[in-house]
Design an enzyme around this catalytic site. Structure first.
Site, PDB file in Angstrom:
ATOM      1  N   TYR A 143       3.138  81.179  23.317  1.00  0.00           N
ATOM      2  CA  TYR A 143       2.403  82.376  22.900  1.00  0.00           C
ATOM      3  C   TYR A 143       3.305  83.388  22.198  1.00  0.00           C
ATOM      4  CZ  TYR A 143      -2.056  81.570  25.307  1.00  0.00           C
ATOM      5  OH  TYR A 143      -3.279  81.108  25.693  1.00  0.00           O
ATOM      6  N   ASP A 251      -3.385  78.520  30.761  1.00  0.00           N
ATOM      7  CA  ASP A 251      -4.621  78.978  30.109  1.00  0.00           C
ATOM      8  C   ASP A 251      -5.669  77.863  30.173  1.00  0.00           C
ATOM      9  OD1 ASP A 251      -6.237  80.722  28.528  1.00  0.00           O
ATOM     10  OD2 ASP A 251      -5.707  79.563  26.746  1.00  0.00           O
TER      11      ASP A 251
HETATM   12  C1  IPM Z   1      -7.019  84.391  28.639  1.00  0.00           C
HETATM   13  C2  IPM Z   1      -7.373  84.413  27.161  1.00  0.00           C
HETATM   14  C3  IPM Z   1      -6.201  84.951  26.361  1.00  0.00           C
HETATM   15  C4  IPM Z   1      -5.059  83.957  26.495  1.00  0.00           C
HETATM   16  C5  IPM Z   1      -6.481  85.226  24.875  1.00  0.00           C
HETATM   17  C6  IPM Z   1      -7.654  86.116  24.661  1.00  0.00           C
HETATM   18  C7  IPM Z   1      -5.278  85.840  24.221  1.00  0.00           C
HETATM   19  O1  IPM Z   1      -7.785  83.165  26.742  1.00  0.00           O
HETATM   20  O2  IPM Z   1      -6.645  85.439  29.180  1.00  0.00           O
HETATM   21  O3  IPM Z   1      -7.141  83.335  29.260  1.00  0.00           O
HETATM   22  O4  IPM Z   1      -5.021  82.941  25.787  1.00  0.00           O
HETATM   23  O5  IPM Z   1      -4.179  84.219  27.315  1.00  0.00           O
HETATM   24 MN    MN Z   2      -8.029  81.724  28.368  1.00  0.00          MN
END
Ligand code: IPM
Ligand code: MN
Ligand code: NAD
Length: 369
Positions: A143, A251
């Site tokens: 990320y 995630d």
């Molecule tokens: C989550 C969401 C987020 C992520 C996005 C919106 C950036 O999917 O909190 O799970 O990928 O972390």
């Molecule tokens: Mn998510």
């Protein structure tokens, strides 16, 4: 009267403001009935902030979040903003908060309420009694890794790049959170990566192994490749106690785990930073998004947002009894057969977001009487 606790509430987009509205009513209820008073400030994030201020999150909002005792976040995003660059997208709001507040440990509990055993798409005997904690690393990995971007090659073709990168200290601090949590549960941690194909995964495995040997010999540690973990979560989810994993795998695996509980609309989360001794920063949010497909219809399940507020009471303020009360009220309302469409079952009563909130408040009144 307990001292005032400063909350920053960030409803965001889509169903975010809808589900947050129900939690605001619970906060007011606590003010009246439990003598726990909050100073609640609200601000714009995500698409709402883009429309009003031209950016998904302002520096002033980040500063308010740093200053608050706890942050309660809704959800951000929507198709109308999907064409914006990564420096402008609504999702940058939550990513910025995690990074700037140093919120590296995202706790995502998947607990199956008895009343919802049959709401899961899996067989009741597979999910009944499930109580699993996924600890997702949330300020590192692919990320945030550099280099990243889309580049045009000499021949005119394009190349997209993201980098999975983990340093030892990032792995250790999130693994510590997992081991500490496990000690209060069944003392079992499963560490999940792909050490078979990724160097960052190999370092993850070596680091977690060394930490366990050094500091947590009383906690049983196992390792699993992420692809197998996805399969095992569907095959036999109760084999797990605490799972600790990377940002991206966490995630994916947590959305998967949400369906074990019946719906994505049921899963809360807490994202913690720093050490408890340093006055830990924390943000609480449901794991679901802004659900553009149902936004504006008044049918979103508000329970993940409510349960996130319960986690806030527990982890940020040590208000265990109040947290348990809210969890109990949510469980009882489901037990009484009230269901938003995402968890609807034959013989139950279908309700919308507000009616679900009404029922939780009524039950809170009864339980507190
Ligand atoms: C989550 C969401 C987020 C992520 C996005 C919106 C950036 O999917 O909190 O799970 O990928 O972390
Ligand atoms: Mn998510
Ligand atoms: P989503 O989580 O918004 O929705 C996925 C599915 O689950 C949809 O069918 C939706 O209707 C359903 N759902 C989600 N929450 C629900 C609830 N409380 N009650 C009933 N049903 C619910 O994921 P998506 O559709 O992939 O993403 C939509 C937008 O949300 C995207 O812009 C995405 O980036 C964003 N997003 C934000 C967050 C966040 O703010 N933390 C998290 C995930 C996705």
């Amino acid at each position: 009267m307990a001292s005032n606790k400063r909350l920053l509430v960030l409803p965001g987009d889509g169903i975010g403001p809808e589900v947050m509205g129900e939690v605001r009513r619970v906060i007011d209820w606590m003010d009246r009935r439990r003598s726990v008073s909050f100073d609640v400030a609200e601000d714009l994030v995500g698409g709402a902030a883009i429309e009003a201020r031209g950016t998904p999150i302002t520096e002033a909002t980040v500063a308010r979040a740093m200053d608050a005792d706890a942050v309660l976040f809704g959800a951000v995003g929507g198709p109308q903003w999907d064409k914006l660059g990564f420096d402008m997208r609504p999702e940058l709001a939550i990513l910025t908060l995690r990074r700037e507040l140093g919120l590296f440990a995202n706790l995502r509990p998947a607990i199956v309420f008895d009343a919802l055993v049959s709401a899961s798409t899996l067989k009741p005997e597979v999910v009944q009694g499930l109580d699993l904690m996924i600890v997702r690393e949330s300020t590192g990995g692919i990320y945030f890794g550099e280099p990243r971007g889309i580049e045009t090659m000499p021949d005119g073709s394009r190349r997209g790049v993201n980098t999975e990168v983990y340093a030892t200290h990032e792995i250790e601090r999130v693994a510590r959170v997992a081991f500490e949590l496990a000690r209060k549960r069944q003392s079992r941690v499963c560490s999940v990566e792909k050490a078979n194909v990724m160097e960052s995964g190999l370092l993850w495995r070596q680091t977690v192994t060394a930490l366990q040997a050094r500091a947590y010999p009383d906690v049983a540690l196992s390792h699993m490749y992420a692809d197998n973990c996805a399969m095992q979560l569907v095959r036999n989810p109760r084999q797990f106690d605490v799972i600790v994993t990377t940002n991206l795998f966490g995630d994916l695996l947590s959305d998967l785990a949400s369906m074990l509980t019946g719906s994505l609309g049921m899963l809360p989360s807490a994202t913690l930073g720093g050490a408890e001794a340093e006055g830990r920063r924390a943000l609480y949010e449901p794991i679901h998004g802004s659900a553009p497909d149902i936004a504006g219809q008044g049918v979103a399940n508000p329970l993940a947002q409510m349960l996130s507020f319960a986690m806030l009471l527990r982890y940020s303020f040590g208000l265990e009894a109040d947290a348990a009360l809210i969890e109990r009220a949510c469980a009882d309302v489901l037990g009484a057969g009230l269901r938003t469409p995402d968890v609807m079952a034959p013989g139950c009563t279908r309700v919308g977001t507000t009616a679900m909130g009404d029922a939780v408040l009524r039950r809170l009144d009864e339980l507190a009487a």
